[in-house]
Design a protein around this motif. Structure first.
Motif, PDB file in Angstrom:
ATOM      1  N   MET A   1      26.084 -41.337  10.196  1.00  0.00           N
ATOM      2  CA  MET A   1      24.782 -41.022  10.657  1.00  0.00           C
ATOM      3  C   MET A   1      24.761 -39.898  11.902  1.00  0.00           C
ATOM      4  SD  MET A   1      21.580 -41.536  10.144  1.00  0.00           S
ATOM      5  CE  MET A   1      20.233 -41.526  10.873  1.00  0.00           C
ATOM      6  N   ALA A   2      25.814 -40.099  12.738  1.00  0.00           N
ATOM      7  CA  ALA A   2      25.836 -39.074  13.892  1.00  0.00           C
ATOM      8  C   ALA A   2      26.093 -37.650  13.238  1.00  0.00           C
ATOM      9  CB  ALA A   2      26.882 -39.481  14.741  1.00  0.00           C
ATOM     10  N   ALA A   3      26.719 -37.532  12.246  1.00  0.00           N
ATOM     11  CA  ALA A   3      27.205 -36.183  11.818  1.00  0.00           C
ATOM     12  C   ALA A   3      25.817 -35.726  11.197  1.00  0.00           C
ATOM     13  CB  ALA A   3      28.197 -36.212  10.740  1.00  0.00           C
ATOM     14  N   ALA A   4      25.042 -36.581  10.541  1.00  0.00           N
ATOM     15  CA  ALA A   4      23.842 -36.003   9.826  1.00  0.00           C
ATOM     16  C   ALA A   4      23.001 -35.582  10.720  1.00  0.00           C
ATOM     17  CB  ALA A   4      23.258 -37.010   8.744  1.00  0.00           C
ATOM     18  N   GLN A   5      22.608 -36.346  11.886  1.00  0.00           N
ATOM     19  CA  GLN A   5      21.651 -35.729  13.109  1.00  0.00           C
ATOM     20  C   GLN A   5      22.330 -34.406  13.746  1.00  0.00           C
ATOM     21  OE1 GLN A   5      22.034 -39.617  15.281  1.00  0.00           O
ATOM     22  NE2 GLN A   5      20.140 -39.927  14.862  1.00  0.00           N
ATOM     23  N   LYS A   6      23.549 -34.455  13.871  1.00  0.00           N
ATOM     24  CA  LYS A   6      24.182 -33.209  14.529  1.00  0.00           C
ATOM     25  C   LYS A   6      23.916 -31.722  13.751  1.00  0.00           C
ATOM     26  CE  LYS A   6      28.620 -31.490  16.120  1.00  0.00           C
ATOM     27  NZ  LYS A   6      30.178 -32.136  16.572  1.00  0.00           N
ATOM     28  N   ASP A  57      30.572 -33.729   4.634  1.00  0.00           N
ATOM     29  CA  ASP A  57      29.932 -34.821   3.626  1.00  0.00           C
ATOM     30  C   ASP A  57      28.428 -34.952   4.105  1.00  0.00           C
ATOM     31  OD1 ASP A  57      32.530 -35.713   3.067  1.00  0.00           O
ATOM     32  OD2 ASP A  57      32.765 -37.222   4.460  1.00  0.00           O
ATOM     33  N   ALA A  58      28.016 -34.624   5.400  1.00  0.00           N
ATOM     34  CA  ALA A  58      26.614 -34.711   5.682  1.00  0.00           C
ATOM     35  C   ALA A  58      25.827 -33.542   5.021  1.00  0.00           C
ATOM     36  CB  ALA A  58      26.191 -34.703   7.286  1.00  0.00           C
ATOM     37  N   LEU A  59      26.668 -32.398   4.969  1.00  0.00           N
ATOM     38  CA  LEU A  59      26.095 -31.197   4.299  1.00  0.00           C
ATOM     39  C   LEU A  59      25.805 -31.349   2.921  1.00  0.00           C
ATOM     40  CD1 LEU A  59      27.978 -28.155   6.360  1.00  0.00           C
ATOM     41  CD2 LEU A  59      25.438 -28.590   6.363  1.00  0.00           C
ATOM     42  N   ALA A  60      26.723 -32.079   2.522  1.00  0.00           N
ATOM     43  CA  ALA A  60      26.691 -32.243   1.204  1.00  0.00           C
ATOM     44  C   ALA A  60      25.313 -32.971   0.784  1.00  0.00           C
ATOM     45  CB  ALA A  60      27.929 -32.937   0.382  1.00  0.00           C
ATOM     46  N   LYS A  61      25.230 -34.087   1.367  1.00  0.00           N
ATOM     47  CA  LYS A  61      23.795 -34.973   1.482  1.00  0.00           C
ATOM     48  C   LYS A  61      22.596 -34.218   1.631  1.00  0.00           C
ATOM     49  CE  LYS A  61      25.988 -39.490   2.128  1.00  0.00           C
ATOM     50  NZ  LYS A  61      27.073 -39.495   2.972  1.00  0.00           N
ATOM     51  N   ILE A  62      22.557 -33.275   2.721  1.00  0.00           N
ATOM     52  CA  ILE A  62      21.119 -32.762   2.988  1.00  0.00           C
ATOM     53  C   ILE A  62      21.021 -31.406   2.420  1.00  0.00           C
ATOM     54  CG2 ILE A  62      20.372 -31.173   4.848  1.00  0.00           C
ATOM     55  CD1 ILE A  62      22.061 -32.986   6.951  1.00  0.00           C
ATOM     56  N   SER A  63      21.938 -30.444   1.732  1.00  0.00           N
ATOM     57  CA  SER A  63      21.788 -29.261   1.120  1.00  0.00           C
ATOM     58  C   SER A  63      22.419 -29.384  -0.649  1.00  0.00           C
ATOM     59  CB  SER A  63      22.596 -28.292   1.545  1.00  0.00           C
ATOM     60  OG  SER A  63      23.935 -28.507   1.637  1.00  0.00           O
ATOM     61  N   GLY A  64      23.272 -30.445  -0.887  1.00  0.00           N
ATOM     62  CA  GLY A  64      23.837 -30.477  -1.800  1.00  0.00           C
ATOM     63  C   GLY A  64      24.882 -29.676  -2.171  1.00  0.00           C
TER      64      GLY A  64
END
Length: 103
Positions: A1-6, A57-64
């Motif tokens: 979660m912290a990575a996605a927020q970052k 990993d967060a980028l993959a979820k956010i942008s695909g």
């Protein structure tokens, strides 16, 4: 979660963000293209960050998109180096200007 927020914070706070890896030739090409246009941009080298893999990993979820470079201009996901290059002779300068990355 912290990575996605970052990731989201970096996208929100910067006109242009390049998620990169220092050894990646496509990332170097992206930075060279932006430099040639005189663009101001923020680079985060994922291979030099303690949480680089979590950010990826967060980028993959956010942008695909999991690959680097992963480029955002004006909070819009542009894609990778080939996507940036494809826009170079089209709307890239206007996109950078509208985002406030170039004068």
């Amino acid at each position: 979660m912290a990575a996605a927020q970052k990731v989201q914070q970096l996208i929100d706070d910067n006109a242009v963000v390049v998620f990169s890896k220092s050894y990646c030739p496509y990332c170097r090409s992206t930075k060279r293209t932006l430099d040639d246009l005189g663009a101001k941009y923020y680079v985060i080298e994922l291979d030099q960050e303690d949480d680089g893999s979590e950010i990826q990993d967060a980028l993959a979820k956010i942008s695909g998109q999991r690959t680097v470079p992963n480029i955002y201009i004006g909070k819009e996901h542009i894609g990778g180096n080939s996507d940036l290059e494809a826009r170079k002779n089209k709307d890239l300068k206007n996109l950078l200007k509208n985002a406030g990355a170039i004068a």
